[in-house]
Design an enzyme around this catalytic site. Structure first.
Site, PDB file in Angstrom:
ATOM      1  N   CYS A 167       7.173 -25.185  -4.155  1.00  0.00           N
ATOM      2  CA  CYS A 167       6.313 -24.692  -5.228  1.00  0.00           C
ATOM      3  C   CYS A 167       5.930 -25.831  -6.175  1.00  0.00           C
ATOM      4  O   CYS A 167       6.808 -26.512  -6.702  1.00  0.00           O
ATOM      5  CB  CYS A 167       6.997 -23.569  -6.000  1.00  0.00           C
ATOM      6  SG  CYS A 167       5.985 -22.919  -7.351  1.00  0.00           S
ATOM      7  N   PRO A 191       5.505 -17.110   1.585  1.00  0.00           N
ATOM      8  CA  PRO A 191       5.881 -16.492   0.313  1.00  0.00           C
ATOM      9  C   PRO A 191       4.914 -16.923  -0.781  1.00  0.00           C
ATOM     10  O   PRO A 191       4.647 -18.110  -0.947  1.00  0.00           O
ATOM     11  CB  PRO A 191       7.285 -17.053   0.053  1.00  0.00           C
ATOM     12  CG  PRO A 191       7.311 -18.353   0.800  1.00  0.00           C
ATOM     13  CD  PRO A 191       6.441 -18.176   2.001  1.00  0.00           C
ATOM     14  N   MET A 192       4.379 -15.948  -1.518  1.00  0.00           N
ATOM     15  CA  MET A 192       3.448 -16.249  -2.614  1.00  0.00           C
ATOM     16  C   MET A 192       3.833 -15.385  -3.810  1.00  0.00           C
ATOM     17  O   MET A 192       3.807 -14.149  -3.721  1.00  0.00           O
ATOM     18  CB  MET A 192       2.005 -15.964  -2.200  1.00  0.00           C
ATOM     19  CG  MET A 192       1.473 -16.859  -1.090  1.00  0.00           C
ATOM     20  SD  MET A 192      -0.203 -16.407  -0.575  1.00  0.00           S
ATOM     21  CE  MET A 192       0.131 -14.942   0.430  1.00  0.00           C
ATOM     22  N   ALA A 193       4.182 -16.030  -4.915  1.00  0.00           N
ATOM     23  CA  ALA A 193       4.593 -15.299  -6.111  1.00  0.00           C
ATOM     24  C   ALA A 193       3.461 -14.400  -6.593  1.00  0.00           C
ATOM     25  O   ALA A 193       2.310 -14.839  -6.712  1.00  0.00           O
ATOM     26  CB  ALA A 193       4.994 -16.275  -7.214  1.00  0.00           C
ATOM     27  N   GLN A 246      13.164 -15.509  -0.366  1.00  0.00           N
ATOM     28  CA  GLN A 246      13.119 -16.885  -0.859  1.00  0.00           C
ATOM     29  C   GLN A 246      13.742 -16.986  -2.252  1.00  0.00           C
ATOM     30  O   GLN A 246      13.464 -16.175  -3.132  1.00  0.00           O
ATOM     31  CB  GLN A 246      11.679 -17.401  -0.928  1.00  0.00           C
ATOM     32  CG  GLN A 246      11.635 -18.882  -1.269  1.00  0.00           C
ATOM     33  CD  GLN A 246      10.226 -19.440  -1.359  1.00  0.00           C
ATOM     34  OE1 GLN A 246       9.541 -19.223  -2.331  1.00  0.00           O
ATOM     35  NE2 GLN A 246       9.825 -20.167  -0.316  1.00  0.00           N
ATOM     36  N   GLY A 264      -0.779 -18.243   4.082  1.00  0.00           N
ATOM     37  CA  GLY A 264      -0.660 -17.719   2.732  1.00  0.00           C
ATOM     38  C   GLY A 264      -1.986 -17.207   2.216  1.00  0.00           C
ATOM     39  O   GLY A 264      -2.354 -16.047   2.417  1.00  0.00           O
ATOM     40  N   ARG A 265      -2.752 -18.072   1.565  1.00  0.00           N
ATOM     41  CA  ARG A 265      -4.009 -17.651   0.947  1.00  0.00           C
ATOM     42  C   ARG A 265      -5.004 -17.087   1.956  1.00  0.00           C
ATOM     43  O   ARG A 265      -5.829 -16.251   1.616  1.00  0.00           O
ATOM     44  CB  ARG A 265      -4.624 -18.829   0.182  1.00  0.00           C
ATOM     45  CG  ARG A 265      -3.851 -19.190  -1.089  1.00  0.00           C
ATOM     46  CD  ARG A 265      -4.414 -20.432  -1.759  1.00  0.00           C
ATOM     47  NE  ARG A 265      -4.198 -21.627  -0.945  1.00  0.00           N
ATOM     48  CZ  ARG A 265      -4.796 -22.792  -1.164  1.00  0.00           C
ATOM     49  NH1 ARG A 265      -5.655 -22.911  -2.160  1.00  0.00           N
ATOM     50  NH2 ARG A 265      -4.540 -23.839  -0.400  1.00  0.00           N
TER      51      ARG A 265
END
Length: 322
Positions: free
Chosen positions: A100, A16-18, A70, A224-225
């Site tokens: 986070c 999960p990435m905002a 999430q 993620g990234r």
């Protein structure tokens, strides 16, 4: 890997990435082979649920695969309430954010700031698990500072509270995203709990994915990234894990199709004004940071859907000619 009643088809999960893992991005990663894509973080504060941002994050219309949502917060009652609302909205899994490191999250004693307070961690986990009849998962860091790595303790609390699986980013809160992720703590966590453990942090190549799985003994990896501007990384990693061979680079025509489809879905979800602005960061990730710097700069100045799509079509036409 099994999460409650859900058997994942492989060991690859989208982190999960905002501001990144919205529905268009999640669906794209799932199509390229990810077994699960966790949604952007949602606040447990009901006062913000009626904003455009929250409505987009809470919508699962047309969503592919297992829907994992999430939530973040520090109040057990509000977290439980948020879990119930998101299950009613279609979530199959509730994921709790205790990883986070962002200041705006941590100043509310949420995210990875909670790792300093194991008692509150336990209260939140028990409240959320008791509130819903779907699996509840947890994402943490290795601790809140390099000299305070309490990931094993938090993992044991999570297991005792009925958490279905645990994802661990190989950095502390203090480290933010600096330096390199370390995997020894994840390995120790895996050795101390029986629930599934997912390793996360700096996994950007098939070779690194294999190393992290073997070194930690984790049940899965979370990317993620490494997937930003490269959703096909999941296909590349799965092929490498299965065969030991690397796939050829993505063809120009496939990259064109993916980028334009991604933009179209962003415009459809957010509308033209916001979609154009969100498209800028995704296109920046798709393009080579150095070689295509002038194109990125020009793209970021464009103000219409037609201009954005047209410049990319011209760019790919030139690539094909050359």
């Amino acid at each position: 890997m099994q999460i409650g009643p859900y058997q994942l088809k492989n060991q690859l999960i989208v982190a999960p990435m905002a501001g990144v893992t919205d529905q268009p991005f999640r669906n794209l990663c799932l199509r390229y082979g990810a077994a699960l894509a966790v949604s952007e973080m949602l606040s447990s504060n009901p006062d913000v649920w009626d904003t455009d941002k929250s409505r987009h994050r809470m919508s699962h219309a047309g969503e592919d695969g297992i829907r994992s949502v999430q939530i973040a917060g520090s109040d057990p009652e509000l977290m439980a309430q948020a879990a119930v609302v998101n299950v009613q909205q279609g979530a199959h899994i509730i994921d709790i954010n205790m990883g986070c490191p962002a200041k705006k999250v941590n100043k509310k004693l949420a995210g990875s700031a909670l790792l300093q307070d194991p008692v509150q961690v336990e209260a939140i986990l028990r409240a959320v698990v008791a509130a819903v009849d779907v699996p509840v998962t947890l994402k943490i860091r290795t601790g809140w500072a390099p000299e305070h790595k309490n990931g094993v303790q938090i993992a044991q609390i999570a297991e005792d509270c009925g958490i279905a699986s645990l994802a661990v980013h190989g950095r502390t809160r203090q480290c933010m995203y600096k330096g390199h992720a370390e995997y020894d703590t994840i390995k120790a966590i895996k050795q101390h709990v029986s629930i599934p453990v997912v390793a996360n942090g700096d996994i950007c190549t098939p070779e690194k994915a294999q190393f992290v799985l073997e070194h930690t003994g984790a049940d899965a990896i979370m990317i993620g990234r490494g997937a930003q501007g490269r959703p096909w990384i999941f296909r590349e990693i799965q092929h490498y894990l299965e065969t030991g061979n690397k796939l050829a680079p993505v063809e120009v025509d496939e990259k064109r199709q993916v980028m334009l489809e991604h933009l179209k879905n962003l415009y459809a979800l957010y509308g033209e004004y916001k979609g154009i602005r969100i498209a800028r960061k995704h296109v920046g990730w798709y393009l080579d940071q150095d070689v295509q710097r002038p194109l990125r700069a020009e793209f970021n100045r464009l103000e219409t859907v037609e201009e954005q799509c047209s410049i990319l079509e011209r760019y790919f036409d030139e690539l094909v000619k050359n």
